[in-house]
Design a protein around this motif. Structure first.
Motif, PDB file in Angstrom:
ATOM      1  N   VAL A  56       0.807  -1.202   0.005  1.00  0.00           N
ATOM      2  CA  VAL A  56       0.071  -0.058  -0.122  1.00  0.00           C
ATOM      3  C   VAL A  56       0.779   1.075   0.081  1.00  0.00           C
ATOM      4  O   VAL A  56       0.553   2.322  -0.503  1.00  0.00           O
ATOM      5  CB  VAL A  56      -0.831   0.011   1.114  1.00  0.00           C
ATOM      6  CG1 VAL A  56      -1.682   1.328   1.276  1.00  0.00           C
ATOM      7  CG2 VAL A  56      -2.029  -1.051   1.187  1.00  0.00           C
ATOM      8  N   ILE A  57       1.894   1.173   0.721  1.00  0.00           N
ATOM      9  CA  ILE A  57       2.867   2.486   0.545  1.00  0.00           C
ATOM     10  C   ILE A  57       4.106   2.451  -0.298  1.00  0.00           C
ATOM     11  O   ILE A  57       4.996   3.028  -0.228  1.00  0.00           O
ATOM     12  CB  ILE A  57       3.526   2.535   2.085  1.00  0.00           C
ATOM     13  CG1 ILE A  57       4.254   1.293   2.539  1.00  0.00           C
ATOM     14  CG2 ILE A  57       2.312   2.891   3.123  1.00  0.00           C
ATOM     15  CD1 ILE A  57       4.992   1.401   3.619  1.00  0.00           C
ATOM     16  N   GLY A  58       3.650   1.377  -1.527  1.00  0.00           N
ATOM     17  CA  GLY A  58       4.479   1.447  -2.744  1.00  0.00           C
ATOM     18  C   GLY A  58       5.794   0.647  -2.394  1.00  0.00           C
ATOM     19  O   GLY A  58       6.546   0.831  -3.752  1.00  0.00           O
ATOM     20  N   VAL A  59       5.990  -0.167  -1.522  1.00  0.00           N
ATOM     21  CA  VAL A  59       7.396  -0.880  -1.653  1.00  0.00           C
ATOM     22  C   VAL A  59       7.338  -2.156  -3.015  1.00  0.00           C
ATOM     23  O   VAL A  59       8.339  -2.053  -3.495  1.00  0.00           O
ATOM     24  CB  VAL A  59       7.289  -1.907  -0.239  1.00  0.00           C
ATOM     25  CG1 VAL A  59       8.630  -2.645  -0.272  1.00  0.00           C
ATOM     26  CG2 VAL A  59       7.305  -0.644   0.906  1.00  0.00           C
ATOM     27  N   GLY A  60       6.471  -2.861  -2.945  1.00  0.00           N
ATOM     28  CA  GLY A  60       6.226  -3.806  -4.174  1.00  0.00           C
ATOM     29  C   GLY A  60       6.159  -2.973  -5.253  1.00  0.00           C
ATOM     30  O   GLY A  60       7.099  -3.615  -6.309  1.00  0.00           O
TER      31      GLY A  60
END
Length: 347
Positions: A108-112
């Motif tokens: 959700v916070i963009g890591v993947g």
């Protein structure tokens, strides 16, 4: 003063007093034993079945007729799966605690998405030759994406809802970069990237397990601090601030720790969905603790991923399903169930 109900006081030495949650300790022991059973079963099962006794002989001696299958192919893969699952479980618990949202995860916070975008950009520009050679690039991409989300979401403080919405927006933009590369790249390169994007433990070994284990060991002191910091953070921000907690700094520290673990796990095995989402909530339901338990979240994540990889290898032999596809297949219904529960609670 008597200990709270369900807790046992521990005094390892004079002047040091700790409280042990008995149910959490019992769940941790049970999860550890179950994880050991699944790891042994995974080392035995496959196109060539190896008995537990022969697995033990191969591991202990490092030689024998099953040395290649056990020590070179299965055991390193199992270790990578356990480490990746543990890292994702802890990362999910930290992100969900910061956002106070059980539907949140490192993705959700963009890591993947950041790891995926960095990978395809590195491939498109010729910086690396194959997805298997980009763990450092993917880790850097995940960290940079999460940092960008945090900076854009900051407005005189970090509000969890704005943080999540900003992460969703950045994730959509980064996904567009990945899709653009897949449509314009050659077939062979696109297939390689698609396999990496699905998340797989196939071909993973000690070269992936070593760096991930080092990162997790280095993070242990920070995780001890995080386990203490999560307790006051479970209160509302004003109450926590009244107790002397610097809420924004604590949130930033917990977020950085979760992002580092999630990005390193993604670099080792690719983006594997739903483990970081489901493991903390399952652990919390097992332990019945007010806050998400980090140790049990790690053990639950490791158990989920090792079990999923075992099923992915043995369900349709000789075909091997990418473990990320299997976790997403199982995690989708769980997400719908969790959404249904939240809707009923809100009414």
């Amino acid at each position: 003063m008597r200990a709270p109900r369900g807790w046992t006081p521990l005094r390892p030495r004079p002047g040091v007093s700790l409280l042990l949650h008995r149910r959490s300790a019992a769940v941790a022991v049970a999860l550890l034993l179950l994880l050991g059973v699944v790891m042994v079963a995974s080392a035995c099962a496959g196109q060539t079945f190896v008995t537990p006794v022969e697995v033990w002989r191969a591991v202990r001696s490092g030689s024998g007729p099953h040395d290649l299958v056990v020590n070179e192919l299965r055991v390193p893969r199992i270790v990578v799966g356990a480490l990746v699952g543990a890292a994702l479980g802890v990362a999910g618990a930290l992100v969900q605690s910061v956002t106070r949202n059980p539907l949140a995860s490192p993705d959700v916070i963009g890591v993947g998405h950041g790891a995926a975008a960095a990978t395809v950009v590195a491939l498109a520009t010729g910086v690396v030759a194959s997805p298997g050679a980009v763990p450092v690039v993917s880790v850097a991409g995940g960290l940079m994406a999460a940092a960008l989300v945090y900076v854009l979401a900051w407005r005189h403080g970090m509000q969890p809802s704005r943080f999540v919405l900003t992460g969703v927006g950045i994730g959509v933009a980064l996904s567009a970069v990945v899709q653009l590369y897949l449509t314009d790249s050659e077939l062979e390169a696109a297939e390689q990237v698609k396999l990496w994007l699905t998340g797989s433990l196939n071909g993973r070994g000690w070269e992936q397990a070593g760096p991930l284990a080092v990162v997790m060991v280095l993070c242990l002191p920070a995780l001890v601090w995080a386990s203490r910091a999560l307790r006051p953070l479970g209160l509302d921000p004003d109450t926590a601030a009244g107790l002397g907690v610097r809420v924004d700094r604590v949130r930033l520290g917990l977020t950085v720790l979760g992002v580092v673990l999630a990005a390193t796990a993604t670099g080792a095995a690719g983006p594997i969905g739903f483990v970081a989402l489901t493991a903390p909530q399952l652990a919390r339901r097992l332990t019945r603790t007010p806050q998400l338990p980090l140790l049990n979240s790690a053990l639950t994540g490791a158990l989920i991923l090792v079990s999923a990889d075992l099923a992915a290898r043995t369900l349709l032999p000789p075909l091997e399903i990418p473990v990320g596809a299997l976790t997403s297949l199982v995690g989708g219904p769980y997400l719908l169930w969790l959404l249904g529960r939240r809707t009923e609670t809100a009414r």
